[in-house]
Design a protein around this motif. Structure first.
Motif, PDB file in Angstrom:
ATOM      1  N   THR A   1      50.950  26.856 -16.009  1.00 14.94           N
ATOM      2  CA  THR A   1      50.854  27.703 -17.204  1.00 14.94           C
ATOM      3  C   THR A   1      50.380  29.103 -16.845  1.00 14.94           C
ATOM      4  OG1 THR A   1      50.245  25.717 -18.429  1.00 14.94           O
ATOM      5  CG2 THR A   1      49.905  27.824 -19.533  1.00 14.94           C
ATOM      6  N   SER A   2      51.000  30.106 -17.441  1.00 12.66           N
ATOM      7  CA  SER A   2      50.547  31.488 -17.251  1.00 12.66           C
ATOM      8  C   SER A   2      49.716  31.915 -18.455  1.00 12.66           C
ATOM      9  CB  SER A   2      51.738  32.423 -17.072  1.00 12.66           C
ATOM     10  OG  SER A   2      52.565  32.418 -18.230  1.00 12.66           O
ATOM     11  N   GLY A   3      48.745  32.790 -18.205  1.00 17.12           N
ATOM     12  CA  GLY A   3      47.935  33.341 -19.282  1.00 17.12           C
ATOM     13  C   GLY A   3      46.741  32.509 -19.666  1.00 17.12           C
ATOM     14  N   ALA A   4      46.398  31.492 -18.867  1.00 15.27           N
ATOM     15  CA  ALA A   4      45.247  30.643 -19.194  1.00 15.27           C
ATOM     16  C   ALA A   4      44.599  30.137 -17.914  1.00 15.27           C
ATOM     17  CB  ALA A   4      45.675  29.462 -20.068  1.00 15.27           C
ATOM     18  N   ARG A   5      43.343  29.762 -18.043  1.00 16.12           N
ATOM     19  CA  ARG A   5      42.628  29.114 -16.952  1.00 16.12           C
ATOM     20  C   ARG A   5      41.726  28.045 -17.552  1.00 16.12           C
ATOM     21  NH1 ARG A   5      37.330  30.113 -15.882  1.00 16.12           N
ATOM     22  NH2 ARG A   5      36.258  31.540 -17.307  1.00 16.12           N
ATOM     23  N   VAL A   6      41.335  27.062 -16.757  1.00 17.94           N
ATOM     24  CA  VAL A   6      40.423  26.027 -17.224  1.00 17.94           C
ATOM     25  C   VAL A   6      38.996  26.516 -17.019  1.00 17.94           C
ATOM     26  CG1 VAL A   6      39.676  23.632 -16.988  1.00 17.94           C
ATOM     27  CG2 VAL A   6      42.082  24.220 -16.659  1.00 17.94           C
ATOM     28  N   ALA A   7      38.328  26.809 -18.128  1.00 19.38           N
ATOM     29  CA  ALA A   7      36.948  27.297 -18.068  1.00 19.38           C
ATOM     30  C   ALA A   7      35.934  26.161 -18.110  1.00 19.38           C
ATOM     31  CB  ALA A   7      36.688  28.259 -19.227  1.00 19.38           C
ATOM     32  N   ALA A   8      36.322  25.032 -18.717  1.00 22.26           N
ATOM     33  CA  ALA A   8      35.387  23.917 -18.863  1.00 22.26           C
ATOM     34  C   ALA A   8      36.155  22.609 -18.957  1.00 22.26           C
ATOM     35  CB  ALA A   8      34.528  24.105 -20.115  1.00 22.26           C
ATOM     36  N   VAL A   9      35.541  21.545 -18.467  1.00 19.34           N
ATOM     37  CA  VAL A   9      36.046  20.198 -18.690  1.00 19.34           C
ATOM     38  C   VAL A   9      34.909  19.354 -19.254  1.00 19.34           C
ATOM     39  CG1 VAL A   9      37.839  20.309 -16.927  1.00 19.34           C
ATOM     40  CG2 VAL A   9      35.554  19.479 -16.316  1.00 19.34           C
ATOM     41  N   VAL A  10      35.288  18.391 -20.102  1.00 22.46           N
ATOM     42  CA  VAL A  10      34.291  17.565 -20.776  1.00 22.46           C
ATOM     43  C   VAL A  10      34.671  16.107 -20.629  1.00 22.46           C
ATOM     44  CG1 VAL A  10      33.082  17.125 -22.945  1.00 22.46           C
ATOM     45  CG2 VAL A  10      34.004  19.407 -22.486  1.00 22.46           C
ATOM     46  N   ASP A  11      33.705  15.283 -20.278  1.00 19.11           N
ATOM     47  CA  ASP A  11      33.932  13.840 -20.229  1.00 19.11           C
ATOM     48  C   ASP A  11      32.591  13.136 -20.363  1.00 19.11           C
ATOM     49  OD1 ASP A  11      36.583  12.122 -19.061  1.00 19.11           O
ATOM     50  OD2 ASP A  11      34.668  11.060 -19.127  1.00 19.11           O
ATOM     51  N   VAL A  12      32.577  11.998 -21.041  1.00 14.48           N
ATOM     52  CA  VAL A  12      31.341  11.227 -21.159  1.00 14.48           C
ATOM     53  C   VAL A  12      30.897  10.715 -19.787  1.00 14.48           C
ATOM     54  CG1 VAL A  12      31.684  10.546 -23.553  1.00 14.48           C
ATOM     55  CG2 VAL A  12      32.665   9.140 -21.715  1.00 14.48           C
ATOM     56  N   ASP A  13      31.841  10.589 -18.869  1.00 13.76           N
ATOM     57  CA  ASP A  13      31.537  10.227 -17.485  1.00 13.76           C
ATOM     58  C   ASP A  13      31.220  11.513 -16.728  1.00 13.76           C
ATOM     59  OD1 ASP A  13      31.609   9.580 -14.767  1.00 13.76           O
ATOM     60  OD2 ASP A  13      33.144   8.054 -15.032  1.00 13.76           O
ATOM     61  N   ALA A  14      29.941  11.792 -16.551  1.00 17.56           N
ATOM     62  CA  ALA A  14      29.511  13.054 -15.953  1.00 17.56           C
ATOM     63  C   ALA A  14      30.072  13.253 -14.559  1.00 17.56           C
ATOM     64  CB  ALA A  14      27.988  13.123 -15.928  1.00 17.56           C
ATOM     65  N   GLU A  15      30.120  12.193 -13.770  1.00 14.89           N
ATOM     66  CA  GLU A  15      30.602  12.320 -12.400  1.00 14.89           C
ATOM     67  C   GLU A  15      32.098  12.641 -12.372  1.00 14.89           C
ATOM     68  OE1 GLU A  15      28.687  12.525  -9.730  1.00 14.89           O
ATOM     69  OE2 GLU A  15      27.076  12.429 -11.228  1.00 14.89           O
ATOM     70  N   ARG A  16      32.836  12.031 -13.271  1.00 18.76           N
ATOM     71  CA  ARG A  16      34.263  12.338 -13.311  1.00 18.76           C
ATOM     72  C   ARG A  16      34.483  13.788 -13.738  1.00 18.76           C
ATOM     73  NH1 ARG A  16      38.418   8.448 -16.433  1.00 18.76           N
ATOM     74  NH2 ARG A  16      37.314   9.174 -18.300  1.00 18.76           N
ATOM     75  N   ALA A  17      33.732  14.252 -14.727  1.00 14.06           N
ATOM     76  CA  ALA A  17      33.855  15.649 -15.157  1.00 14.06           C
ATOM     77  C   ALA A  17      33.521  16.598 -14.014  1.00 14.06           C
ATOM     78  CB  ALA A  17      32.946  15.903 -16.350  1.00 14.06           C
ATOM     79  N   LYS A  18      32.456  16.300 -13.281  1.00 13.18           N
ATOM     80  CA  LYS A  18      32.065  17.159 -12.153  1.00 13.18           C
ATOM     81  C   LYS A  18      33.130  17.157 -11.064  1.00 13.18           C
ATOM     82  CE  LYS A  18      27.056  16.580 -12.777  1.00 13.18           C
ATOM     83  NZ  LYS A  18      25.820  15.958 -12.202  1.00 13.18           N
ATOM     84  N   SER A  19      33.726  15.997 -10.819  1.00 15.14           N
ATOM     85  CA  SER A  19      34.760  15.900  -9.793  1.00 15.14           C
ATOM     86  C   SER A  19      35.970  16.750 -10.151  1.00 15.14           C
ATOM     87  CB  SER A  19      35.171  14.431  -9.620  1.00 15.14           C
ATOM     88  OG  SER A  19      36.238  14.308  -8.716  1.00 15.14           O
ATOM     89  N   VAL A  20      36.392  16.716 -11.414  1.00 14.89           N
ATOM     90  CA  VAL A  20      37.527  17.529 -11.854  1.00 14.89           C
ATOM     91  C   VAL A  20      37.168  19.007 -11.814  1.00 14.89           C
ATOM     92  CG1 VAL A  20      39.048  18.066 -13.795  1.00 14.89           C
ATOM     93  CG2 VAL A  20      38.499  15.685 -13.266  1.00 14.89           C
ATOM     94  N   ALA A  21      35.990  19.367 -12.304  1.00 13.63           N
ATOM     95  CA  ALA A  21      35.568  20.769 -12.335  1.00 13.63           C
ATOM     96  C   ALA A  21      35.452  21.359 -10.939  1.00 13.63           C
ATOM     97  CB  ALA A  21      34.235  20.893 -13.067  1.00 13.63           C
ATOM     98  N   ALA A  22      35.042  20.536  -9.981  1.00 19.90           N
ATOM     99  CA  ALA A  22      34.856  21.030  -8.610  1.00 19.90           C
ATOM    100  C   ALA A  22      36.159  21.513  -7.984  1.00 19.90           C
ATOM    101  CB  ALA A  22      34.236  19.928  -7.754  1.00 19.90           C
ATOM    102  N   ARG A  23      37.291  21.063  -8.511  1.00 21.05           N
ATOM    103  CA  ARG A  23      38.585  21.461  -7.957  1.00 21.05           C
ATOM    104  C   ARG A  23      39.130  22.733  -8.588  1.00 21.05           C
ATOM    105  NH1 ARG A  23      39.316  15.693  -8.527  1.00 21.05           N
ATOM    106  NH2 ARG A  23      40.664  15.956 -10.360  1.00 21.05           N
ATOM    107  N   VAL A  24      38.390  23.304  -9.543  1.00 18.54           N
ATOM    108  CA  VAL A  24      38.854  24.483 -10.274  1.00 18.54           C
ATOM    109  C   VAL A  24      37.802  25.589 -10.175  1.00 18.54           C
ATOM    110  CG1 VAL A  24      39.597  25.383 -12.506  1.00 18.54           C
ATOM    111  CG2 VAL A  24      40.127  23.012 -11.886  1.00 18.54           C
ATOM    112  N   ASP A  25      38.161  26.734  -9.626  1.00 20.75           N
ATOM    113  CA  ASP A  25      37.221  27.849  -9.511  1.00 20.75           C
ATOM    114  C   ASP A  25      36.737  28.296 -10.890  1.00 20.75           C
ATOM    115  OD1 ASP A  25      37.514  27.863  -6.783  1.00 20.75           O
ATOM    116  OD2 ASP A  25      38.978  29.506  -6.755  1.00 20.75           O
ATOM    117  N   GLY A  26      35.426  28.451 -11.029  1.00 15.28           N
ATOM    118  CA  GLY A  26      34.849  28.978 -12.271  1.00 15.28           C
ATOM    119  C   GLY A  26      34.837  28.005 -13.417  1.00 15.28           C
ATOM    120  N   CYS A  27      35.041  26.716 -13.153  1.00 17.87           N
ATOM    121  CA  CYS A  27      35.075  25.696 -14.204  1.00 17.87           C
ATOM    122  C   CYS A  27      33.731  24.984 -14.273  1.00 17.87           C
ATOM    123  CB  CYS A  27      36.183  24.690 -13.921  1.00 17.87           C
ATOM    124  SG  CYS A  27      36.327  23.368 -15.143  1.00 17.87           S
TER     125      CYS A  27
END
Length: 341
Positions: free
Chosen positions: A30-56
């Protein structure tokens, strides 16, 4: 509505199969957007996904993510029962939302979302009925709109999965699968569905114990068309979605999946997609890009909260027919002016 930034900061709520795929899509396609935040009740899964995205940033609380200064819009990809709370919180911040189906799991909660959006005075929700963005379905819609085939009389649908996921129930064939045909019917024909009848043959030996699979679903519409859906979620061979419209002066069909046919070793054939993500990858790409483009313009387009509510009401009628038998009428409130066609 306020025009959004040049690069949209998106919070993705839910990082399961669908949410993680949207994170990948926004970052890579997608152009014109970036992932600024991810949310999940599983904190470790959210952190794992966020770690792969700069500035997330990873969150476990959707409200905290939506309050963040770098979040301009939201994708809701969490389980259906969590959608209402997430949508109402987004409304509090006046944030645009792409909400994966279902809007909510039942008509009463969908109506509450509808009423809350009306109090805002403008649309904020696009519901993720991605088939409207599929190239074949878009061509089918375009052919119908020319009028060259005449008025639609019948619509035949086939919807097959290789195997149902663990924990599936007979009701989920209606609520999680046929829901797409409900929206496609309303979109293609421009009709509301007024009644549902669900018929069940002898269950397939491949279906898990207790699941009535396949099912044959009939819709009646306020435009006088009759629609049928074969839903078969344990067909064993792959993921297949097909539709054929029968009109006064001709027919049109999509979903044959014969983009490439091979001939080798005395045999001919092609391949069948194995899941919905593979079959509709281009549709999801178009859907998210259209949502981002519209949001940056300060607009909301695509399937509305009304569409989500109407489908929820049809689902309820379908489940009642499945459980009790017979034809069940669909009950809808009057269509509010905010969602006028």
């Amino acid at each position: 509505m306020t025009q959004r930034p040049e690069t949209l900061g998106v919070a993705v709520i839910g990082t399961g199969k669908m949410g993680a795929d949207h994170v990948r899509r926004i970052q890579e396609v997608t152009s014109g957007a970036r992932v600024a935040a991810v949310v999940d009740v599983d904190a470790e899964r959210a952190k794992s996904v966020a770690a792969r995205v700069d500035g997330c940033t990873a969150y476990t609380d959707p409200a905290a993510a939506m309050a963040a200064a770098d979040v301009d819009a939201v994708i809701v990809a969490s389980p259906g029962p969590a959608h209402e709370a997430a949508l109402l919180t987004a409304f509090e911040h006046d944030l645009p939302v792409l909400c994966e189906k279902p809007l909510t799991p039942d008509a009463a909660s969908a109506l509450r979302v509808l009423e809350a959006e009306q109090r805002l005075g403008h649309r904020r929700v696009q519901v993720g009925f991605m088939r409207r963005y599929d190239a074949e379905y878009m061509k089918l819609k375009a052919v119908l709109e020319t009028g060259q085939l005449g008025s639609p009389l019948m619509l035949h649908n086939r919807h097959r999965n290789a195997a149902s996921p663990p924990g599936w129930t007979s009701e989920m064939l209606i609520n999680d699968s046929v829901t797409h045909e409900m929206d496609v019917t309303r979109w293609l024909l421009g009709h509301e569905i007024t009644a549902v009848t669900v018929l069940t043959p002898t269950p397939s030996a491949n279906a898990p114990d207790g699941i009535r699979d396949p099912q044959f679903v009939l819709f009646e519409t306020d435009g006088g068309a009759i629609v049928d859906v074969e839903i078969f979620v344990n067909c064993g061979f792959g993921y297949q979605v097909q539709a054929e419209i029968v009109c006064e002066r001709g027919t049109a069909r999509v979903g044959d999946g014969h983009a490439m046919v091979t001939n080798a070793a005395g045999r001919w054939g092609g391949t069948i997609a194995q899941d919905f993500v593979e079959r509709f990858v281009d549709a999801y790409d178009r859907e998210v890009q259209a949502w981002v483009d519209a949001t940056r313009r300060g607009e909301v387009v695509g399937p509305s909260a009304w569409d989500g509510y109407a489908v929820a009401a049809v689902c309820e009628a379908g489940v009642r027919s499945l459980r009790d038998g017979g034809r069940v009428a669909v009950e809808l409130v009057g269509r509010p002016a905010l969602y006028a066609v």
